[in-house]
Design a protein around this motif. Sequence first.
Motif, PDB file in Angstrom:
ATOM      1  N   GLY A 155       0.803  -1.224   0.000  1.00 29.26           N
ATOM      2  CA  GLY A 155       0.000   0.000   0.000  1.00 29.26           C
ATOM      3  C   GLY A 155       0.833   1.270   0.000  1.00 29.26           C
ATOM      4  N   LEU A 156       2.127   1.154  -0.264  1.00 29.64           N
ATOM      5  CA  LEU A 156       2.988   2.327  -0.274  1.00 29.64           C
ATOM      6  C   LEU A 156       2.925   3.062  -1.615  1.00 29.64           C
ATOM      7  N   LEU A 157       2.514   2.367  -2.667  1.00 30.44           N
ATOM      8  CA  LEU A 157       2.372   2.954  -3.994  1.00 30.44           C
ATOM      9  C   LEU A 157       1.003   2.617  -4.558  1.00 30.44           C
ATOM     10  N   THR A 158       0.425   3.561  -5.275  1.00 27.84           N
ATOM     11  CA  THR A 158      -0.796   3.249  -6.017  1.00 27.84           C
ATOM     12  C   THR A 158      -0.391   2.493  -7.283  1.00 27.84           C
ATOM     13  N   ALA A 159      -1.351   1.890  -7.945  1.00 27.62           N
ATOM     14  CA  ALA A 159      -1.058   1.159  -9.182  1.00 27.62           C
ATOM     15  C   ALA A 159      -0.465   2.104 -10.228  1.00 27.62           C
ATOM     16  N   GLU A 160      -1.032   3.308 -10.321  1.00 31.82           N
ATOM     17  CA  GLU A 160      -0.541   4.289 -11.295  1.00 31.82           C
ATOM     18  C   GLU A 160       0.911   4.680 -11.007  1.00 31.82           C
ATOM     19  N   LYS A 161       1.237   4.933  -9.736  1.00 30.26           N
ATOM     20  CA  LYS A 161       2.606   5.325  -9.390  1.00 30.26           C
ATOM     21  C   LYS A 161       3.583   4.168  -9.574  1.00 30.26           C
ATOM     22  N   ALA A 162       3.144   2.951  -9.328  1.00 27.41           N
ATOM     23  CA  ALA A 162       4.015   1.792  -9.532  1.00 27.41           C
ATOM     24  C   ALA A 162       4.358   1.651 -11.017  1.00 27.41           C
ATOM     25  N   ILE A 163       3.369   1.807 -11.869  1.00 30.56           N
ATOM     26  CA  ILE A 163       3.599   1.713 -13.311  1.00 30.56           C
ATOM     27  C   ILE A 163       4.502   2.842 -13.783  1.00 30.56           C
ATOM     28  N   ARG A 164       4.239   4.060 -13.300  1.00 35.72           N
ATOM     29  CA  ARG A 164       5.062   5.202 -13.694  1.00 35.72           C
ATOM     30  C   ARG A 164       6.492   5.041 -13.194  1.00 35.72           C
ATOM     31  N   THR A 165       6.671   4.432 -12.037  1.00 37.35           N
ATOM     32  CA  THR A 165       8.015   4.207 -11.501  1.00 37.35           C
ATOM     33  C   THR A 165       8.793   3.258 -12.402  1.00 37.35           C
ATOM     34  N   ILE A 166       8.185   2.161 -12.784  1.00 35.16           N
ATOM     35  CA  ILE A 166       8.855   1.192 -13.637  1.00 35.16           C
ATOM     36  C   ILE A 166       9.119   1.759 -15.028  1.00 35.16           C
ATOM     37  N   LYS A 167       8.237   2.613 -15.513  1.00 38.17           N
ATOM     38  CA  LYS A 167       8.441   3.253 -16.815  1.00 38.17           C
ATOM     39  C   LYS A 167       9.522   4.338 -16.754  1.00 38.17           C
ATOM     40  N   GLY A 168       9.929   4.727 -15.541  1.00 41.71           N
ATOM     41  CA  GLY A 168      10.940   5.769 -15.408  1.00 41.71           C
ATOM     42  C   GLY A 168      10.389   7.163 -15.470  1.00 41.71           C
ATOM     43  N   GLU A 169       9.118   7.313 -15.230  1.00 45.29           N
ATOM     44  CA  GLU A 169       8.486   8.626 -15.304  1.00 45.29           C
ATOM     45  C   GLU A 169       8.467   9.348 -13.960  1.00 45.29           C
ATOM     46  N   MET A 170       9.046   8.754 -12.943  1.00 45.72           N
ATOM     47  CA  MET A 170       9.059   9.384 -11.617  1.00 45.72           C
ATOM     48  C   MET A 170      10.414  10.015 -11.306  1.00 45.72           C
ATOM     49  N   VAL A 171      11.341   9.974 -12.274  1.00 45.58           N
ATOM     50  CA  VAL A 171      12.689  10.518 -12.050  1.00 45.58           C
ATOM     51  C   VAL A 171      12.617  12.014 -11.974  1.00 45.58           C
TER      52      VAL A 171
END
Length: 69
Positions: free
Chosen positions: A53-69
Amino acid sequence: MESITHYADNFIPVILIDYEYHTEKNPFCWDKDCPCHSDVQATERVQQEFEQGLLTAEKAIRTIKGEMV
């Protein structure tokens, strides 16, 4: 013929910094061809954070895509 007047302030200084693209907190970068996107351990860590529950599904996907840098 007009002469060109040169000014000392018509440039933009650029300050170079060392930037880490892969960190412990954010192991994925913006480069889609980088091997970090196929790093199984990093992907599992994001999956665990999602399950806890530390990440939402959207943030998890964005993290793996590298969009959270």
